[in-house]
Write an enzyme that holds these catalytic residues in place. Structure first.
Site, PDB file in Angstrom:
ATOM      1  N   TYR A 117      -5.647   7.494   5.487  1.00  0.00           N
ATOM      2  CA  TYR A 117      -5.295   7.904   6.840  1.00  0.00           C
ATOM      3  C   TYR A 117      -4.177   8.945   6.744  1.00  0.00           C
ATOM      4  O   TYR A 117      -3.515   9.087   5.707  1.00  0.00           O
ATOM      5  CB  TYR A 117      -4.857   6.719   7.700  1.00  0.00           C
ATOM      6  CG  TYR A 117      -3.607   6.009   7.242  1.00  0.00           C
ATOM      7  CD1 TYR A 117      -2.358   6.375   7.735  1.00  0.00           C
ATOM      8  CD2 TYR A 117      -3.669   4.955   6.335  1.00  0.00           C
ATOM      9  CE1 TYR A 117      -1.202   5.726   7.330  1.00  0.00           C
ATOM     10  CE2 TYR A 117      -2.526   4.292   5.919  1.00  0.00           C
ATOM     11  CZ  TYR A 117      -1.292   4.683   6.427  1.00  0.00           C
ATOM     12  OH  TYR A 117      -0.149   4.033   6.010  1.00  0.00           O
ATOM     13  N   ASP A 132     -16.992 -27.101  24.046  1.00  0.00           N
ATOM     14  CA  ASP A 132     -18.011 -27.975  24.618  1.00  0.00           C
ATOM     15  C   ASP A 132     -18.203 -29.130  23.649  1.00  0.00           C
ATOM     16  O   ASP A 132     -18.211 -28.950  22.425  1.00  0.00           O
ATOM     17  CB  ASP A 132     -19.314 -27.234  24.916  1.00  0.00           C
ATOM     18  CG  ASP A 132     -19.989 -26.655  23.702  1.00  0.00           C
ATOM     19  OD1 ASP A 132     -19.305 -26.354  22.695  1.00  0.00           O
ATOM     20  OD2 ASP A 132     -21.222 -26.470  23.751  1.00  0.00           O
ATOM     21  N   HIS A 192       0.847  -1.186   0.000  1.00  0.00           N
ATOM     22  CA  HIS A 192       0.000   0.000   0.000  1.00  0.00           C
ATOM     23  C   HIS A 192       0.880   1.233   0.000  1.00  0.00           C
ATOM     24  O   HIS A 192       2.086   1.169   0.257  1.00  0.00           O
ATOM     25  CB  HIS A 192      -0.988  -0.025   1.168  1.00  0.00           C
ATOM     26  CG  HIS A 192      -0.559   0.742   2.365  1.00  0.00           C
ATOM     27  ND1 HIS A 192       0.568   0.434   3.095  1.00  0.00           N
ATOM     28  CD2 HIS A 192      -1.109   1.821   2.970  1.00  0.00           C
ATOM     29  CE1 HIS A 192       0.681   1.283   4.095  1.00  0.00           C
ATOM     30  NE2 HIS A 192      -0.310   2.135   4.052  1.00  0.00           N
TER      31      HIS A 192
END
Length: 850
Positions: free
Chosen positions: A277, A577, A223
């Site tokens: 960002y 379980d 990126h």
């Protein structure tokens, strides 16, 4: 500390001295392990991987509890170390859809304990971030403890404060594996015998795994990141770009490291609507972009770092910066930044680079001990944001058998390296899926989102019939599993007045048919495909004693009996379980759920079985039908000569019998709270099993039932679901499963449970129902008492049989009494709710025992 002579032996060898490897080493030594060796192919501390070229931004809030908690621990660790800039983080919204998503951010942050999450108006955003164009945004989400890690400073701090030996410029050339166990790490500087090895090579994770003969699904993707020339608008930073605050001689691309050394003086920002960002670097601005098509890297092409010690493969391309190439974005990174941050529009870029991050097929980290090689652990697909937390989790796991943070045990089902299905290691598959996860980094991913590639990998023998019945297939672990069936659309008209309409986020990828299938199963009889569930055959001399040691309940039962039990870790946390079926004197069938459960729990049993006991995970080897509903006995009796009356086939018993011509192991158990059976047959008989039951039940209005129905039915009965209501972060007493624990037997985790009972159980799971709404509340949303969070929703759905919306949550014991009033915040709404006794449906078990 760093030494010069490579040892010939070490208890633990960590491969990779980046953010994650250093964190694991630090936490192992903090726990008392002083024999740890860390090696890296690059120089120390500037190794050249993503740890030193990443901007170090820490946004802590995630829909995932473990991601959020790992990030918060990381921020506190680095803050205490003095290598963290707590400037806060702001995510802006440029769409109503994103603003709704930011409200969810506040709810998740509240649920998972982040301090003071806030929604901001556009004016409040620009008070913190004056470069943002107020007219472009609808608001923002502010997390005051977000910030930035000084990457090089943090690596240096680790090396100086960790009682491990660090070695740079050491290339690992082989991992010696003998008898399924790690024996040594071979390097170009010598061989290191070891008992344990941790792969923390991130970008090189796949290549490192191949040295041990395993395929780790770690996909590198590039990126883009740029840094502007100095800006007058940021002159108040107090420092100028180029001031090298690390005091280190940085090899290679000096410019980017000089910029990364500059601390931000304003909150770090995100524009997720455009996959962007940004952060300040002194008087310059750094801008990162996921706003381009996925730039996947062949994981085998990730060779040793080049001369400039950077991990990227491609040169920076202005095509991907200046033109829209992201499949879900209509603007380029530059255009979106120019609109949001107008001051950057005509600025030159002092630095441009491609960085590399890695993604797994589901976008979550890969942590834990591998199934194929004992003693070989992984800590991969982890960013600076979560690195400190996951290092602590893994170190605790390795040393004490209990993955945990200081706040308590953590749920590992979603991060365990063993969760991946066998096909996940195929390179085309995980590279494609990694690319998709890259595209989704800042996307709003819908609930129950489904991929459209690599479908049809794993299908049950009933797949053709299911397609003909209009199954809406969801994929889990590569399996195609029906969520509902369009052939049941007529049931919506029959039961329509009992199926409330859902809207907004909670309605996405749902169907009213799920409610109709629920009600039909309660009234008639349905067939549920359980092929994704797995059986584990445990057999051989001492198999009963072995199961007694690993099961919390007393499993010393007669042949033909069934016992529900738990598998616990050393801390008493619930690993699984299970249903234990005694087939013969020294032969048992242990059944467990689908998804990643067989690989995690089957492997756990295999690891602990003595030499005389064979453990075989039969994932996909059986085709299983759940036959449930008040007419299930009538239908089954038509297909078999076996006695299926209540006296002849009581609840929680098992029989080998024939259904038509098909040999099955039939268990009289029901996960939906109705009379019913699980019918386990070899896969090659599966299609005939379906046809036999289907043809015999036509006049009984037998219907197929999808997975969406299972959730609402099991919540009405209070049946637990591993990975949702129960996991390693809860013990059986907290989870309301004390009936599955026999303290008169000896089992793994008993000592921890004794200690927990002595200290008192201060948290308990309870069902809630909404007082005056039929809306479905979603998981991860905060449960409040007097305005303060006391828990969060573990699972929620509408209970169509009881006519109420249900949520399960863990709350402090003082709030666990039935009748306690609480509130739930979900999708920006506050709902009044009441704690109830469980089960909510058929508390006398009249339906299941008929």
């Amino acid at each position: 500390m760093s030494t010069t002579d490579l040892p010939s032996r070490s208890d633990t060898v960590i491969i990779g001295a980046g953010a994650v490897g250093c964190s694991v080493a630090y936490h192992l030594t903090e726990l008392g392990n002083d024999d740890v060796t860390v090696v890296d192919q690059g120089p120390l501390p500037v190794t050249g991987g993503s740890s030193v070229h990443a901007p170090g931004i820490v946004f802590q809030t995630s829909p995932s509890k473990i991601q959020t908690k790992a990030a918060y621990y990381t921020s506190r660790l680095f803050s205490d170390a003095g290598v963290y800039d707590e400037v806060g983080g702001i995510e802006v919204a440029r769409s109503e859809e994103r603003m709704d998503f930011l409200r969810r951010r506040v709810e998740w942050a509240t649920s998972y304990g982040l301090p003071d999450p806030q929604l901001l108006s556009p004016e409040e955003v620009t008070e913190h971030l004056p470069l943002v164009n107020e007219d472009e945004i609808l608001g923002g989400y502010y997390s005051p403890t977000d910030g930035r890690v000084d990457g090089i400073g943090a690596l240096r701090w680790y090396i100086e404060n960790t009682r491990a030996d660090f070695f740079g410029d050491v290339e690992v050339t082989d991992l010696e594996v003998t008898g399924g166990e790690i024996r040594a790490v071979v390097t170009d500087k010598g061989r290191i015998e070891c008992d344990r090895c941790v792969i923390a090579t991130n970008n090189w994770g796949y290549r490192t795994g191949r040295l041990a003969g395993i395929d780790l699904p770690i996909a590198p993707v590039e990126h883009q990141y740029v840094v502007t020339e100095p800006m007058d608008e940021l002159a108040d930073a107090g420092t100028s770009v180029g001031d090298n605050t690390t005091g280190l001689e940085v090899p290679g691309n000096r410019d980017i490291q000089e910029y990364m050394s500059e601390a931000p003086h304003r909150p770090v920002g995100r524009d997720q609507d455009h996959s962007l960002y940004f952060r300040t670097h002194g008087d310059a601005l750094g801008m990162g972009s996921y706003n381009h098509e996925s730039l996947s890297v062949d994981p085998e092409a990730m060779g040793k770092n080049g001369e400039n010690r950077q991990a990227s493969v491609r040169d920076f391309s202005r095509k991907h910066w200046e033109r829209p190439t992201h499949p879900n974005r209509d603007k380029s990174a530059k255009q979106a930044f120019d609109e949001l941050l107008p001051a950057t529009k005509d600025r030159e870029y002092a630095v441009t680079e491609n960085g590399v991050f890695v993604f797994t097929p589901d976008g979550m980290p890969a942590v834990g001990e591998t199934a194929a090689v004992d003693g070989l652990w992984t800590a991969l697909a982890i960013w600076w944001t979560h690195s400190g937390g996951y290092g602590r989790i893994l170190a605790e796991w390795m040393e004490n058998g209990v993955p945990r943070l200081p706040s308590g045990p953590v749920d590992t089902g979603g991060i365990h390296v063993r969760r991946f299905a066998p096909h996940a290691g195929e390179k085309d598959y995980f590279v494609d899926r990694g690319a998709k996860r890259y595209e989704q980094v800042y996307s709003i991913v819908e609930p129950r989102w489904q991929p459209d590639d690599h479908r049809g990998l794993r299908t049950s023998p009933f797949y053709q019939q299911q397609k003909e019945l209009g199954a809406e297939f969801y994929q889990a672990g590569g399996w195609e599993t029906p969520q509902w069936y369009e052939s049941n659309a007529d049931l919506v008209e029959r039961y329509g007045d009992r199926i409330p309409e859902q809207d907004g986020w909670r309605s996405i990828n749902r169907s009213p048919i799920e409610g109709a299938e629920h009600l039909h199963t309660r009234d008639k009889v349905s067939m549920f495909d359980m092929t994704t569930f797995s059986s584990i055959v445990v057999e051989g001399e001492g198999s009963g004693e072995f199961l007694q040691r690993v099961c919390s309940n007393d499993v010393e039962v007669d042949v033909g009996q069934v016992r529900y039990s738990l598998l616990l870790n050393e801390g008493g946390g619930i690993l699984a379980d299970v249903t234990v079926v005694r087939l013969d004197e020294d032969r048992y069938m242990v059944t467990t759920g689908g998804g990643n459960s067989p690989r995690i729990h089957g492997g756990w049993l295999e690891d602990r079985a003595p030499a005389t006991v064979s453990v075989t995970v039969e994932e996909g080897a059986k085709s299983t039908i759940g036959l449930w509903g008040p007419d299930s006995r009538l239908l089954l009796q038509r297909c078999t000569d076996a006695d299926v009356t209540d006296d002849g086939f009581p609840y929680f018993s098992a029989k080998r019998m024939y259904v038509g011509e098909v040999p099955v192991v039939a268990l009289r158990v029901s996960y939906v709270g109705e009379l019913g059976w699980e019918l386990w047959a070899p896969s090659e008989y599966g299609q005939r099993l379906w046809e036999t039951l289907w043809d015999a039940g036509r006049d009984l209005d037998v219907r197929p039932m999808g997975g969406g129905t299972l959730e609402s039915m099991r919540l009405e009965k209070g049946f637990r679901l591993w990975g949702t209501d129960i996991d390693t972060d809860a013990n059986p007493f907290e989870a309301g499963l004390s009936f599955a624990v026999d303290m008169d037997t000896e089992f793994i985790g008993k000592e921890a449970l004794e200690a927990a009972k002595a200290e008192g159980i201060d948290t308990r799971i309870v069902p809630l129902t909404l007082d005056d709404s039929t809306d479905i509340v979603l998981s991860g949303r905060p449960v409040l008492k007097d305005g303060e969070p006391i828990g969060y929703v573990q699972a929620g759905d509408f209970g169509y049989s009881i006519g109420e919306s249900i949520a399960y949550t863990y709350v402090p014991s003082e709030y666990a009494a039935a009748g306690t009033s609480v509130r739930i915040r979900c999708e920006g709404e506050l709902y009044d709710a009441t704690v109830r006794d469980e089960p909510l449906f058929d508390p006398g078990r009249e339906k299941i025992l008929r």
